[in-house]
Design a protein around this motif. Sequence first.
Motif, PDB file in Angstrom:
ATOM      1  N   THR A 100       0.835  -1.200   0.000  1.00 28.18           N
ATOM      2  CA  THR A 100       0.000   0.000   0.000  1.00 28.18           C
ATOM      3  C   THR A 100       0.872   1.253   0.000  1.00 28.18           C
ATOM      4  N   LYS A 101       2.191   1.062   0.019  1.00 30.04           N
ATOM      5  CA  LYS A 101       3.109   2.195   0.038  1.00 30.04           C
ATOM      6  C   LYS A 101       3.109   2.913  -1.301  1.00 30.04           C
ATOM      7  N   ASN A 102       3.319   4.211  -1.265  1.00 28.80           N
ATOM      8  CA  ASN A 102       3.390   5.062  -2.451  1.00 28.80           C
ATOM      9  C   ASN A 102       2.117   5.017  -3.284  1.00 28.80           C
ATOM     10  N   LYS A 103       1.007   4.646  -2.662  1.00 27.72           N
ATOM     11  CA  LYS A 103      -0.309   4.641  -3.305  1.00 27.72           C
ATOM     12  C   LYS A 103      -0.281   4.017  -4.700  1.00 27.72           C
ATOM     13  N   PRO A 104       0.087   2.745  -4.782  1.00 28.42           N
ATOM     14  CA  PRO A 104       0.207   2.110  -6.097  1.00 28.42           C
ATOM     15  C   PRO A 104      -1.155   1.843  -6.739  1.00 28.42           C
ATOM     16  N   VAL A 105      -1.138   1.711  -8.047  1.00 29.17           N
ATOM     17  CA  VAL A 105      -2.291   1.170  -8.756  1.00 29.17           C
ATOM     18  C   VAL A 105      -2.023  -0.320  -8.845  1.00 29.17           C
ATOM     19  N   LEU A 107     -12.857 -17.287 -18.522  1.00 27.61           N
ATOM     20  CA  LEU A 107     -12.778 -15.833 -18.488  1.00 27.61           C
ATOM     21  C   LEU A 107     -11.373 -15.484 -18.027  1.00 27.61           C
ATOM     22  N   ASP A 108     -10.640 -14.757 -18.837  1.00 23.62           N
ATOM     23  CA  ASP A 108      -9.278 -14.344 -18.491  1.00 23.62           C
ATOM     24  C   ASP A 108      -9.215 -12.839 -18.659  1.00 23.62           C
ATOM     25  N   SER A 109      -9.019 -12.106 -17.562  1.00 24.68           N
ATOM     26  CA  SER A 109      -9.097 -10.657 -17.600  1.00 24.68           C
ATOM     27  C   SER A 109      -7.986 -10.032 -16.761  1.00 24.68           C
ATOM     28  N   ALA A 110      -7.412  -8.963 -17.288  1.00 22.13           N
ATOM     29  CA  ALA A 110      -6.430  -8.162 -16.556  1.00 22.13           C
ATOM     30  C   ALA A 110      -7.033  -6.769 -16.378  1.00 22.13           C
ATOM     31  N   PHE A 111      -6.893  -6.219 -15.177  1.00 20.77           N
ATOM     32  CA  PHE A 111      -7.468  -4.900 -14.919  1.00 20.77           C
ATOM     33  C   PHE A 111      -6.714  -4.216 -13.792  1.00 20.77           C
ATOM     34  N   ASP A 112      -6.892  -2.902 -13.698  1.00 21.42           N
ATOM     35  CA  ASP A 112      -6.289  -2.101 -12.639  1.00 21.42           C
ATOM     36  C   ASP A 112      -7.301  -1.908 -11.518  1.00 21.42           C
ATOM     37  N   ILE A 113      -6.807  -1.915 -10.301  1.00 25.32           N
ATOM     38  CA  ILE A 113      -7.620  -1.559  -9.138  1.00 25.32           C
ATOM     39  C   ILE A 113      -7.058  -0.246  -8.627  1.00 25.32           C
ATOM     40  N   LYS A 114      -7.816   0.808  -8.845  1.00 22.61           N
ATOM     41  CA  LYS A 114      -7.325   2.147  -8.541  1.00 22.61           C
ATOM     42  C   LYS A 114      -7.815   2.659  -7.199  1.00 22.61           C
ATOM     43  N   GLY A 115      -8.358   1.776  -6.383  1.00 18.29           N
ATOM     44  CA  GLY A 115      -8.857   2.173  -5.078  1.00 18.29           C
ATOM     45  C   GLY A 115      -7.745   2.578  -4.125  1.00 18.29           C
ATOM     46  N   SER A 116      -6.501   2.368  -4.542  1.00 17.12           N
ATOM     47  CA  SER A 116      -5.378   2.688  -3.659  1.00 17.12           C
ATOM     48  C   SER A 116      -4.924   4.129  -3.851  1.00 17.12           C
ATOM     49  N   ARG A 117      -5.803   4.982  -4.372  1.00 18.03           N
ATOM     50  CA  ARG A 117      -5.466   6.398  -4.568  1.00 18.03           C
ATOM     51  C   ARG A 117      -5.320   7.135  -3.244  1.00 18.03           C
ATOM     52  N   PHE A 118      -5.825   6.537  -2.189  1.00 19.35           N
ATOM     53  CA  PHE A 118      -5.685   7.143  -0.871  1.00 19.35           C
ATOM     54  C   PHE A 118      -4.903   6.203   0.025  1.00 19.35           C
ATOM     55  N   GLU A 119      -4.444   6.726   1.126  1.00 20.49           N
ATOM     56  CA  GLU A 119      -3.667   5.911   2.053  1.00 20.49           C
ATOM     57  C   GLU A 119      -4.606   5.096   2.936  1.00 20.49           C
ATOM     58  N   PHE A 120      -4.377   3.788   2.990  1.00 19.64           N
ATOM     59  CA  PHE A 120      -5.180   2.920   3.835  1.00 19.64           C
ATOM     60  C   PHE A 120      -4.671   3.014   5.268  1.00 19.64           C
ATOM     61  N   PRO A 121      -5.535   3.360   6.221  1.00 18.40           N
ATOM     62  CA  PRO A 121      -5.111   3.319   7.621  1.00 18.40           C
ATOM     63  C   PRO A 121      -4.777   1.888   8.025  1.00 18.40           C
ATOM     64  N   LYS A 122      -3.839   1.749   8.948  1.00 21.23           N
ATOM     65  CA  LYS A 122      -3.496   0.417   9.445  1.00 21.23           C
ATOM     66  C   LYS A 122      -4.722  -0.194  10.100  1.00 21.23           C
ATOM     67  N   MET A 157      -7.969  -8.151   4.251  1.00 25.08           N
ATOM     68  CA  MET A 157      -6.797  -7.305   3.976  1.00 25.08           C
ATOM     69  C   MET A 157      -6.318  -6.737   5.303  1.00 25.08           C
ATOM     70  N   ILE A 158      -5.078  -7.004   5.620  1.00 20.40           N
ATOM     71  CA  ILE A 158      -4.483  -6.475   6.849  1.00 20.40           C
ATOM     72  C   ILE A 158      -3.390  -5.493   6.439  1.00 20.40           C
ATOM     73  N   VAL A 159      -3.599  -4.223   6.797  1.00 24.08           N
ATOM     74  CA  VAL A 159      -2.609  -3.191   6.531  1.00 24.08           C
ATOM     75  C   VAL A 159      -1.793  -3.041   7.806  1.00 24.08           C
ATOM     76  N   LYS A 160      -0.486  -3.311   7.697  1.00 24.56           N
ATOM     77  CA  LYS A 160       0.393  -3.334   8.875  1.00 24.56           C
ATOM     78  C   LYS A 160       1.043  -1.982   9.119  1.00 24.56           C
TER      79      LYS A 160
END
Length: 151
Positions: free
Chosen positions: A47-52, A107-122, A148-151
């Motif tokens: 979750t570092k650097n707000k990745p896509v 079904l074979d699909s590749a996609f971006d998850i852009k929900g990481s635009r903000f910082e997830f609190p631990k 999902m566990i954000v450490k």
Amino acid sequence: MFGLLFFILFTPGVSELICTSSDLEMSYTFCDSTAHSFMFNLTPCSTKNKPVWKANLTWIPRSDIHFLKIVFNVWYDGAKALLWKELLCSGADDEYSLCATLKGETLDSAFDIKGSRFEFPKGNYSIVIQGFSDDSENNMLICLNFTMIVK
């Protein structure tokens, strides 16, 4: 960091690890007791650097996908944080290639998850993703329970 590729013919009720790193751990189970032919890959495992996040999904659905409504329920440390519904396939002029998938096809699909635009609190997140073949949300195609566990 990299995600782990896993499960074909997932065993119901068993939690499968998606990825683990110094700041993130993700796993999931199916909500129902039926085995699924399913694979999921997620990168980066951070979750570092707000990745896509880049996701790859391979799934053989148990019914045709002409209509698909996705419902996301997110809980953070036990409290409901988000309810989001999205109609992906309506049967007419659908934007996504998955909308024409027939029962038994891969079904074979590749996609971006852009929900990481903000910082997830631990903390601990529980994310239930349900896919329905009708607007009334009575006919569920798939249900995944992500942890999902954000450490």
